[in-house]
Design a protein around this motif. Sequence first.
Motif, PDB file in Angstrom:
ATOM      1  N   THR A   1       1.133  -1.577   0.077  1.00 29.77           N
ATOM      2  CA  THR A   1      -0.167   0.058  -0.067  1.00 29.77           C
ATOM      3  C   THR A   1       0.859   1.123   0.282  1.00 29.77           C
ATOM      4  OG1 THR A   1      -2.044   1.370   0.823  1.00 29.77           O
ATOM      5  CG2 THR A   1       0.078  -0.048   2.491  1.00 29.77           C
ATOM      6  N   THR A   2       0.285   2.253   0.137  1.00 30.66           N
ATOM      7  CA  THR A   2       1.089   4.207   0.292  1.00 30.66           C
ATOM      8  C   THR A   2       0.296   5.112   1.526  1.00 30.66           C
ATOM      9  OG1 THR A   2      -0.581   5.268  -1.066  1.00 30.66           O
ATOM     10  CG2 THR A   2       1.064   3.659  -2.164  1.00 30.66           C
ATOM     11  N   ILE A   3       1.324   5.171   2.067  1.00 31.61           N
ATOM     12  CA  ILE A   3       1.534   6.013   3.002  1.00 31.61           C
ATOM     13  C   ILE A   3      -0.481   7.539   2.654  1.00 31.61           C
ATOM     14  CG2 ILE A   3       1.995   7.995   4.209  1.00 31.61           C
ATOM     15  CD1 ILE A   3       2.643   5.660   5.662  1.00 31.61           C
ATOM     16  N   GLY A   4      -0.612   7.796   1.796  1.00 29.85           N
ATOM     17  CA  GLY A   4      -0.937   8.642   0.472  1.00 29.85           C
ATOM     18  C   GLY A   4      -2.783   6.967   1.010  1.00 29.85           C
ATOM     19  N   GLN A   5      -2.615   6.479   0.386  1.00 32.01           N
ATOM     20  CA  GLN A   5      -4.053   5.254   0.668  1.00 32.01           C
ATOM     21  C   GLN A   5      -4.298   4.654   1.916  1.00 32.01           C
ATOM     22  OE1 GLN A   5      -4.112   1.996  -1.815  1.00 32.01           O
ATOM     23  NE2 GLN A   5      -4.286   1.059  -0.545  1.00 32.01           N
ATOM     24  N   GLU A   6      -2.937   5.036   3.062  1.00 29.68           N
ATOM     25  CA  GLU A   6      -3.911   4.712   4.229  1.00 29.68           C
ATOM     26  C   GLU A   6      -4.185   5.820   5.313  1.00 29.68           C
ATOM     27  OE1 GLU A   6      -3.755   0.786   5.222  1.00 29.68           O
ATOM     28  OE2 GLU A   6      -3.470   1.073   3.433  1.00 29.68           O
ATOM     29  N   LYS A   7      -3.674   6.810   4.789  1.00 34.55           N
ATOM     30  CA  LYS A   7      -4.265   8.052   5.487  1.00 34.55           C
ATOM     31  C   LYS A   7      -5.668   8.231   5.210  1.00 34.55           C
ATOM     32  CE  LYS A   7      -1.449  12.043   4.898  1.00 34.55           C
ATOM     33  NZ  LYS A   7      -0.704  13.112   5.281  1.00 34.55           N
ATOM     34  N   ASN A   8      -6.094   7.868   3.386  1.00 30.38           N
ATOM     35  CA  ASN A   8      -7.132   8.223   3.016  1.00 30.38           C
ATOM     36  C   ASN A   8      -8.458   7.156   3.133  1.00 30.38           C
ATOM     37  OD1 ASN A   8      -6.912  11.151   2.130  1.00 30.38           O
ATOM     38  ND2 ASN A   8      -5.781  10.209  -0.236  1.00 30.38           N
ATOM     39  N   ARG A   9      -7.974   5.584   2.805  1.00 28.66           N
ATOM     40  CA  ARG A   9      -8.850   4.466   3.457  1.00 28.66           C
ATOM     41  C   ARG A   9      -8.688   3.967   4.323  1.00 28.66           C
ATOM     42  NH1 ARG A   9     -10.508   3.019  -1.496  1.00 28.66           N
ATOM     43  NH2 ARG A   9     -10.230   1.055  -1.044  1.00 28.66           N
TER      44      ARG A   9
END
Length: 263
Positions: free
Chosen positions: A183-191
């Motif tokens: 995953t990515t940090i951005g994805q985890e921050k959003n999802r």
Amino acid sequence: MIFRQLFEQDSSTYTYLLACEQSGECVLIDPVIDMVERDLAVLQALGLTLTYTLETHMHADHLTGARKLRAYTGSKIVVPAMDKLACADLGVEENQVFRVGQIELHPLFTPGHTGHHHAYLLDNGMQKVLFSGDALLIEACGRTDFQSGDPVKLYQSITEKFFTLPDETLVYPAHDYEGRQLTTIGQEKNRNPRVGNNTSQEAFVAIMNGLNLPYPRKIDFAVPGNELCGECPDNVPEQYRGACEIVQLPPELSRSVKAGDQG
């Protein structure tokens, strides 16, 4: 750098191989005892000799392959220094770079899943890569109800250590139970349904305290065995004991073992 993501199905554990092409040194992050022969075969295929094994934390769902790999290859066992394991060869600490040839890993003290959990950040100058252990998973996170777990500390680890990294940072977790690989940090921050979308600390704690997860089926032998760097305790059930033995390797794997290290 040579990189491989390896998977152990029973505990859904990812092991990561990182190798320096210039020196030939390599490290396995979170190896599993049941997959030691698989790991040796990968080393053989790539022409590598294992230099280190590196743990993110004291696992409760599997026995580490660190001790067995050391017996076969002469590799050094590396753990968070605060674990103070007599069986380990080296300890890592935050703000002290761990080097594998030309590869630099930056330990991040990220308690919450366990009291001594560490993640490892790789910054190769192009894109940061985070090996997040059990602290941050793909649209999930590690449980906090045993081994000095603490949902407040885990929230702080994720939001203050991980979510301050660039959004494009790649995240490779220690587990995934749905066939996903990264995953990515951005994805985890959003999802991330537990901690994403600016979830408050209070809401996160309520989520974690309400999970009511089953008791880990291997914890009673995995934790004491991992305190000995992967030595199998007497209470390992018979169906798991085969992996405990250090046996003569088949000829096709023998070249990945250092001379004189195999008993």
